[in-house]
Enzyme design. Structure first.
Site, PDB file in Angstrom:
ATOM      1  N   ASP A  12      19.293   8.335  -9.107  1.00  0.00           N
ATOM      2  CA  ASP A  12      19.030   8.291  -7.672  1.00  0.00           C
ATOM      3  C   ASP A  12      20.282   7.723  -7.018  1.00  0.00           C
ATOM      4  O   ASP A  12      20.564   6.522  -7.121  1.00  0.00           O
ATOM      5  CB  ASP A  12      17.820   7.394  -7.382  1.00  0.00           C
ATOM      6  CG  ASP A  12      17.508   7.280  -5.894  1.00  0.00           C
ATOM      7  OD1 ASP A  12      18.293   7.803  -5.074  1.00  0.00           O
ATOM      8  OD2 ASP A  12      16.487   6.661  -5.553  1.00  0.00           O
ATOM      9  N   LEU A  13      21.062   8.567  -6.380  1.00  0.00           N
ATOM     10  CA  LEU A  13      22.344   8.144  -5.821  1.00  0.00           C
ATOM     11  C   LEU A  13      22.209   7.121  -4.698  1.00  0.00           C
ATOM     12  O   LEU A  13      23.172   6.410  -4.398  1.00  0.00           O
ATOM     13  CB  LEU A  13      23.118   9.362  -5.306  1.00  0.00           C
ATOM     14  CG  LEU A  13      23.874  10.151  -6.369  1.00  0.00           C
ATOM     15  CD1 LEU A  13      24.249  11.520  -5.845  1.00  0.00           C
ATOM     16  CD2 LEU A  13      25.113   9.392  -6.836  1.00  0.00           C
ATOM     17  N   TYR A  26      20.068   5.543  16.446  1.00  0.00           N
ATOM     18  CA  TYR A  26      20.435   6.297  15.254  1.00  0.00           C
ATOM     19  C   TYR A  26      20.589   7.770  15.584  1.00  0.00           C
ATOM     20  O   TYR A  26      19.745   8.363  16.238  1.00  0.00           O
ATOM     21  CB  TYR A  26      19.365   6.119  14.173  1.00  0.00           C
ATOM     22  CG  TYR A  26      19.675   6.867  12.903  1.00  0.00           C
ATOM     23  CD1 TYR A  26      20.704   6.446  12.058  1.00  0.00           C
ATOM     24  CD2 TYR A  26      18.944   8.002  12.533  1.00  0.00           C
ATOM     25  CE1 TYR A  26      21.001   7.127  10.893  1.00  0.00           C
ATOM     26  CE2 TYR A  26      19.240   8.685  11.357  1.00  0.00           C
ATOM     27  CZ  TYR A  26      20.263   8.244  10.546  1.00  0.00           C
ATOM     28  OH  TYR A  26      20.558   8.919   9.387  1.00  0.00           O
ATOM     29  N   GLY A  28      20.500  24.997  -4.581  1.00  0.00           N
ATOM     30  CA  GLY A  28      21.595  25.329  -3.688  1.00  0.00           C
ATOM     31  C   GLY A  28      22.954  25.455  -4.344  1.00  0.00           C
ATOM     32  O   GLY A  28      23.109  26.003  -5.442  1.00  0.00           O
ATOM     33  N   ILE A  29      23.976  24.926  -3.659  1.00  0.00           N
ATOM     34  CA  ILE A  29      25.359  25.055  -4.092  1.00  0.00           C
ATOM     35  C   ILE A  29      25.578  24.390  -5.446  1.00  0.00           C
ATOM     36  O   ILE A  29      26.268  24.922  -6.317  1.00  0.00           O
ATOM     37  CB  ILE A  29      26.303  24.454  -3.033  1.00  0.00           C
ATOM     38  CG1 ILE A  29      26.177  25.242  -1.718  1.00  0.00           C
ATOM     39  CG2 ILE A  29      27.741  24.461  -3.518  1.00  0.00           C
ATOM     40  CD1 ILE A  29      26.841  24.576  -0.533  1.00  0.00           C
ATOM     41  N   GLY A  30      24.983  23.218  -5.629  1.00  0.00           N
ATOM     42  CA  GLY A  30      25.152  22.511  -6.897  1.00  0.00           C
ATOM     43  C   GLY A  30      24.576  23.280  -8.069  1.00  0.00           C
ATOM     44  O   GLY A  30      25.166  23.324  -9.159  1.00  0.00           O
ATOM     45  N   THR A  64      20.227  20.594  -8.748  1.00  0.00           N
ATOM     46  CA  THR A  64      18.883  21.150  -8.945  1.00  0.00           C
ATOM     47  C   THR A  64      18.589  22.302  -7.998  1.00  0.00           C
ATOM     48  O   THR A  64      17.596  23.016  -8.180  1.00  0.00           O
ATOM     49  CB  THR A  64      17.803  20.058  -8.771  1.00  0.00           C
ATOM     50  OG1 THR A  64      17.921  19.487  -7.464  1.00  0.00           O
ATOM     51  CG2 THR A  64      17.956  18.965  -9.815  1.00  0.00           C
ATOM     52  N   THR A 109      23.717   7.702  -0.004  1.00  0.00           N
ATOM     53  CA  THR A 109      23.533   8.841  -0.912  1.00  0.00           C
ATOM     54  C   THR A 109      24.764   9.724  -0.996  1.00  0.00           C
ATOM     55  O   THR A 109      25.207  10.098  -2.091  1.00  0.00           O
ATOM     56  CB  THR A 109      22.335   9.692  -0.448  1.00  0.00           C
ATOM     57  OG1 THR A 109      21.178   8.858  -0.345  1.00  0.00           O
ATOM     58  CG2 THR A 109      22.064  10.826  -1.422  1.00  0.00           C
ATOM     59  N   SER A 137      32.413  18.294   4.097  1.00  0.00           N
ATOM     60  CA  SER A 137      31.977  19.298   5.077  1.00  0.00           C
ATOM     61  C   SER A 137      32.934  19.257   6.249  1.00  0.00           C
ATOM     62  O   SER A 137      33.516  18.204   6.556  1.00  0.00           O
ATOM     63  CB  SER A 137      30.557  18.991   5.556  1.00  0.00           C
ATOM     64  OG  SER A 137      30.232  19.756   6.703  1.00  0.00           O
TER      65      SER A 137
END
Length: 337
Positions: free
Chosen positions: A94-95, A201, A46-48, A44, A143, A177
């Protein structure tokens, strides 16, 4: 040092492409993709989105799975506005939710479409404090990796069937990445301790773990595809450093200053989508599997990502996680019925 200089200069690698090549450049000599059906996650923006646009322009039918269906429909309209003959489908996904991944796979398979190309592109960088998915998995890992692991598992049969029926080799592309090299510890122990809140975290470390998992998944899946005798390959790519929505979310004076200073190092989105499109569509990659690519050329991943034992271990732990979460959901459904 030499690699860095080549990157800055945009010098082409052995295949004639380099860091300054664009997605349109690397697909210009590709055969018409009119026989190809591709699923591209994270398409939706950027790169994708650029990957989807270019592959649709080359004739491929593109399926855009998205959590934000409106954004996906807007992307579909933009692609069709440029290429009126484009065939673009939108389906909800939704991954971070394994139930949503299963529902998407069921919907897609029910359409009876072939599947030649699966690009696991979607990525998330969790900001702030630890967040867990509805399945109790650290959100970035859920995700970026686990959702894609399940999606690939559920669609692999259709890909193998399509390749056997059409003679067109299937391709899976996992977008990772170079940040995967930033984590060199025990990723399983890290995830366990973070999830149980036994250690602080760190969003960057969590992102690095998820991207390391993408590379290890590629390595193990390539071995399993070979053992299956499936005419399907899988490779992993590093798109490069580009200012997309993923890192624009970290806007601020310090971030803006860093990007200003590094502006000469950043790729444009068309350049960042080049490696994905090259690995997904170029004839030169026929039969090539289990490799890692950056700037459209093969390059070694980190030593941790090349560890065969860790790749197998990740697969086993991933299968166990899927089994555990499915059992938990079954128990909840039984309790509420």
């Amino acid at each position: 040092m030499l690699r860095a200089v080549k990157y800055l200069l945009g010098s082409p690698g052995a295949n004639g492409f380099g860091s300054r090549s664009t997605a349109e450049d690397v697909t210009a000599a590709c055969p018409d993709l009119g026989c190809i059906t591709a699923i591209i996650t994270g398409a939706t923006s950027g790169i994708g989105a650029e990957t989807a646009r270019v592959l649709a322009k080359r004739g491929a039918r593109v399926v855009i799975p998205a959590r934000n269906v409106k954004a996906a429909e807007d992307m579909r309209a933009r692609i069709c506005g440029e290429c009126p003959a484009a065939d673009v489908l939108v389906l909800p996904l939704d991954l971070s939710s394994l139930a949503s991944v299963r529902a998407f796979a069921d919907r897609f398979l029910a359409l009876g479409l072939p599947l030649h190309l699966l690009i696991n592109n979607a990525g998330k960088f969790s900001h702030g404090q630890l967040a867990l998915s509805e399945d109790g998995v650290e959100m970035t890992f859920a995700t970026n990796y686990l959702g894609h692991f399940l999606l690939t598992k559920l669609l692999l049969g259709r890909m193998a069937e399509t390749a056997a029926a059409t003679g067109v080799q299937g391709r899976i592309v996992n977008v990772s990445s170079s940040v995967h090299s930033w984590f060199a510890g025990d990723w399983a122990e890290y995830l366990d301790l973070v999830t149980r809140r036994k250690i602080a975290y760190d969003a960057t470390q969590a992102y690095a773990v998820s991207k390391l998992a993408n590379v290890l998944h590629t390595k193990e899946l390539a071995m399993r595809l070979k053992e299956m005798g499936a005419n399907v390959t899988v490779n992993c790519v590093h798109p490069g450093i580009v200012r997309t929505r993923l890192n624009r979310d970290r806007d601020g004076l310090a971030t803006d200053l860093v990007f200003l200073l590094l502006s000469k190092l950043l790729k444009t989105i068309p350049q960042a989508a080049a490696t994905t499109c090259y690995v997904a569509a170029h004839p030169r990659l026929a039969g090539v599997s289990g490799r890692y690519f950056a700037d459209c050329n093969e390059t070694p991943p980190s030593p941790a990502a090349a560890n065969r034992h860790e790749a197998e271990r990740l697969w086993q732990i991933s299968e166990a996680m899927l089994c555990t979460t499915q059992q938990q959901h079954s128990s909840k459904d039984t309790a509420t019925s």
